[in-house]
Design an enzyme around this catalytic site. Structure first.
Site, PDB file in Angstrom:
ATOM      1  N   ASN A 262       0.873  -1.175   0.000  1.00  0.00           N
ATOM      2  CA  ASN A 262       0.000   0.000   0.000  1.00  0.00           C
ATOM      3  C   ASN A 262       0.909   1.224   0.000  1.00  0.00           C
ATOM      4  O   ASN A 262       1.467   1.572   1.030  1.00  0.00           O
ATOM      5  CB  ASN A 262      -0.896  -0.036   1.249  1.00  0.00           C
ATOM      6  CG  ASN A 262      -1.741   1.208   1.391  1.00  0.00           C
ATOM      7  OD1 ASN A 262      -1.784   2.050   0.486  1.00  0.00           O
ATOM      8  ND2 ASN A 262      -2.418   1.331   2.522  1.00  0.00           N
TER       9      ASN A 262
ATOM     10  N   LYS B 277       0.239   4.219  -0.290  1.00  0.00           N
ATOM     11  CA  LYS B 277      -0.374   5.411   0.324  1.00  0.00           C
ATOM     12  C   LYS B 277      -0.133   6.631  -0.578  1.00  0.00           C
ATOM     13  O   LYS B 277      -0.163   6.491  -1.800  1.00  0.00           O
ATOM     14  CB  LYS B 277       0.141   5.582   1.755  1.00  0.00           C
ATOM     15  CG  LYS B 277      -0.098   4.292   2.579  1.00  0.00           C
ATOM     16  CD  LYS B 277       0.094   4.444   4.051  1.00  0.00           C
ATOM     17  CE  LYS B 277      -0.191   3.117   4.741  1.00  0.00           C
ATOM     18  NZ  LYS B 277      -0.070   3.172   6.184  1.00  0.00           N
TER      19      LYS B 277
ATOM     20  N   HIS C 276      -9.450   1.040   5.249  1.00  0.00           N
ATOM     21  CA  HIS C 276      -8.165   1.298   5.904  1.00  0.00           C
ATOM     22  C   HIS C 276      -8.368   2.274   7.051  1.00  0.00           C
ATOM     23  O   HIS C 276      -9.181   3.204   6.944  1.00  0.00           O
ATOM     24  CB  HIS C 276      -7.155   1.859   4.893  1.00  0.00           C
ATOM     25  CG  HIS C 276      -5.756   1.821   5.413  1.00  0.00           C
ATOM     26  ND1 HIS C 276      -5.294   2.717   6.343  1.00  0.00           N
ATOM     27  CD2 HIS C 276      -4.738   0.957   5.183  1.00  0.00           C
ATOM     28  CE1 HIS C 276      -4.042   2.411   6.640  1.00  0.00           C
ATOM     29  NE2 HIS C 276      -3.679   1.342   5.957  1.00  0.00           N
TER      30      HIS C 276
ATOM     31  N   GLU D  54      -6.764   4.670   7.978  1.00  0.00           N
ATOM     32  CA  GLU D  54      -6.519   6.080   7.635  1.00  0.00           C
ATOM     33  C   GLU D  54      -7.720   6.720   6.941  1.00  0.00           C
ATOM     34  O   GLU D  54      -7.733   7.925   6.712  1.00  0.00           O
ATOM     35  CB  GLU D  54      -5.246   6.182   6.768  1.00  0.00           C
ATOM     36  CG  GLU D  54      -3.999   5.964   7.623  1.00  0.00           C
ATOM     37  CD  GLU D  54      -2.803   5.396   6.884  1.00  0.00           C
ATOM     38  OE1 GLU D  54      -2.771   5.454   5.648  1.00  0.00           O
ATOM     39  OE2 GLU D  54      -1.902   4.879   7.570  1.00  0.00           O
TER      40      GLU D  54
ATOM     41  N   GLU E 168      -5.107  -4.752  10.771  1.00  0.00           N
ATOM     42  CA  GLU E 168      -4.130  -3.674  10.920  1.00  0.00           C
ATOM     43  C   GLU E 168      -4.397  -2.938  12.229  1.00  0.00           C
ATOM     44  O   GLU E 168      -5.214  -2.001  12.258  1.00  0.00           O
ATOM     45  CB  GLU E 168      -4.231  -2.694   9.738  1.00  0.00           C
ATOM     46  CG  GLU E 168      -3.841  -3.300   8.417  1.00  0.00           C
ATOM     47  CD  GLU E 168      -3.175  -2.277   7.487  1.00  0.00           C
ATOM     48  OE1 GLU E 168      -2.212  -2.666   6.824  1.00  0.00           O
ATOM     49  OE2 GLU E 168      -3.592  -1.110   7.462  1.00  0.00           O
TER      50      GLU E 168
ATOM     51  N   GLY F 217       2.831   2.471  10.710  1.00  0.00           N
ATOM     52  CA  GLY F 217       3.778   3.560  10.526  1.00  0.00           C
ATOM     53  C   GLY F 217       4.527   3.954  11.781  1.00  0.00           C
ATOM     54  O   GLY F 217       5.194   4.984  11.817  1.00  0.00           O
TER      55      GLY F 217
ATOM     56  N   SER G 210       3.735  -2.000  10.291  1.00  0.00           N
ATOM     57  CA  SER G 210       5.190  -2.065  10.475  1.00  0.00           C
ATOM     58  C   SER G 210       5.781  -3.433  10.108  1.00  0.00           C
ATOM     59  O   SER G 210       6.683  -3.928  10.780  1.00  0.00           O
ATOM     60  CB  SER G 210       5.562  -1.670  11.909  1.00  0.00           C
ATOM     61  OG  SER G 210       5.168  -0.326  12.170  1.00  0.00           O
TER      62      SER G 210
HETATM   63  P1  13P Z   1       3.271   0.436   7.640  1.00  0.00           P
HETATM   64  O1  13P Z   1       3.772  -0.850   7.032  1.00  0.00           O
HETATM   65  O2  13P Z   1       3.990   1.650   7.124  1.00  0.00           O
HETATM   66  O3  13P Z   1       3.193   0.363   9.124  1.00  0.00           O
HETATM   67  O4  13P Z   1       1.761   0.639   7.104  1.00  0.00           O
HETATM   68  C1  13P Z   1       0.876  -0.422   7.245  1.00  0.00           C
HETATM   69  C2  13P Z   1      -0.359  -0.087   6.497  1.00  0.00           C
HETATM   70  O5  13P Z   1      -1.130   0.760   6.905  1.00  0.00           O
HETATM   71  C3  13P Z   1      -0.604  -0.799   5.227  1.00  0.00           C
HETATM   72  O6  13P Z   1      -1.892  -0.553   4.750  1.00  0.00           O
END
Ligand code: 13P
Length: 268
Positions: free
Chosen positions: A9, A11, A97, A99, A184, A190, A230
């Site tokens: 992803n 982002k 997600h 976010e 997640e 992150g 992560s």
């Molecule tokens: P990270 O791997 O940067 O922690 O992000 C995970 C994520 O949100 C994947 O959709």
């Protein structure tokens, strides 16, 4: 046997040129690897270029989007419809997600309430997006997971169960068996703080049992459940070796050829 699915992803990263360079690097790096399915989810603006790169090089790596809107067309400024994604060759799309979900009224110390509520996808929106993705012929990757506040309050299982149940409402059992869920934990995204493998496996197992109760054992045996938060080359093998973890949804470590290829290979 469920085949692992390792998804990147990206982002809000990568302009078109950078996206094509990363894609080409991954195609070379993963050539001949057949141990897992790999999927790239670039930003909307790079979907066409990444899709064309994959197609022109005959790559088995799949293309997916990071979100979709719940209408087929119309006056929805800035939104992207399901048919626009399939038109570019998307076969997967991430929905729900963290976010993009809204947890109105919850204030976390690692993120401002404004950001938490920025997009505001509710459980009902996530369910609608999953159905829209299916209707357009794509496989939704449905994300779920608790915040740090919910974990500290002992609500991990109830939050995850509720999100999974709501996301699957009204989808037929056979279809549920073909879907992808992604656990997640919001606090692991992150942050460099990974959920330890046995705990990630426990929550993925809980999600699988929720699927069994909603849609039956065959669906629970078929559905693929990823872990995200992560994931890095040095923790991927342990996470991906767990009974209930069928792949990874990778953010930061999917932005470089070496680290994403190493994670894909760890999923053999
Ligand atoms: P990270 O791997 O940067 O922690 O992000 C995970 C994520 O949100 C994947 O959709």
């Amino acid at each position: 046997m469920r085949r692992p699915l390792v998804a990147g992803n990206w982002k809000m990263n990568k302009t078109t040129g950078d996206a094509v360079a990363l894609t080409s690097g991954l195609i070379t790096e993963l050539a001949g690897f057949t141990g897992a399915d790999a999927l790239l989810c670039p930003p909307f603006t790079a979907l066409a270029a990444v899709g064309e790169t994959l197609r022109s090089q005959g790559s088995a790596i799949a293309l997916g989007a990071q979100d979709l809107f719940i209408q087929d067309s119309g006056a929805f400024t800035g939104m992207v419809a399901p048919g626009m994604l399939t038109d570019l060759g998307c076969t997967y799309v991430i929905v729900g997600h963290s976010e993009r979900r809204g947890r109105f009224g919850t204030i976390e110390d690692w993120m401002t309430p404004e950001v938490l509520a920025l997009f505001g996808d509710s459980d009902a929106t996530v369910n609608a997006k999953a159905k829209k993705a299916l209707a357009a012929g794509m496989t939704p990757i449905i994300c779920f997971g608790e915040t740090i506040g919910e974990r500290k309050a002992g609500q991990t299982d109830t939050v995850c169960e509720a999100q999974v149940r709501a996301a699957l409402a009204g989808i037929d059992n056979a279809t549920i068996g073909q879907l992808v869920l992604a656990y997640e934990p919001v606090w692991a995204i992150g942050t460099g703080e990974t959920c330890d493998a046995p705990e990630a496996n426990r929550v993925c197992g809980l999600a699988r049992s929720v699927v069994a109760s909603v849609a039956g054992q065959a669906a629970a045996d078929g559905i693929r459940i990823q872990y995200g938060g992560s994931v890095k080359p040095d923790n991927a093998a342990e996470l991906l070796g767990q009974e209930h973890i069928d792949g990874a949804l990778v953010g930061g470590a999917s932005l470089k050829v070496d680290s994403f290829a190493a994670i894909v290979r760890a999923a053999r």
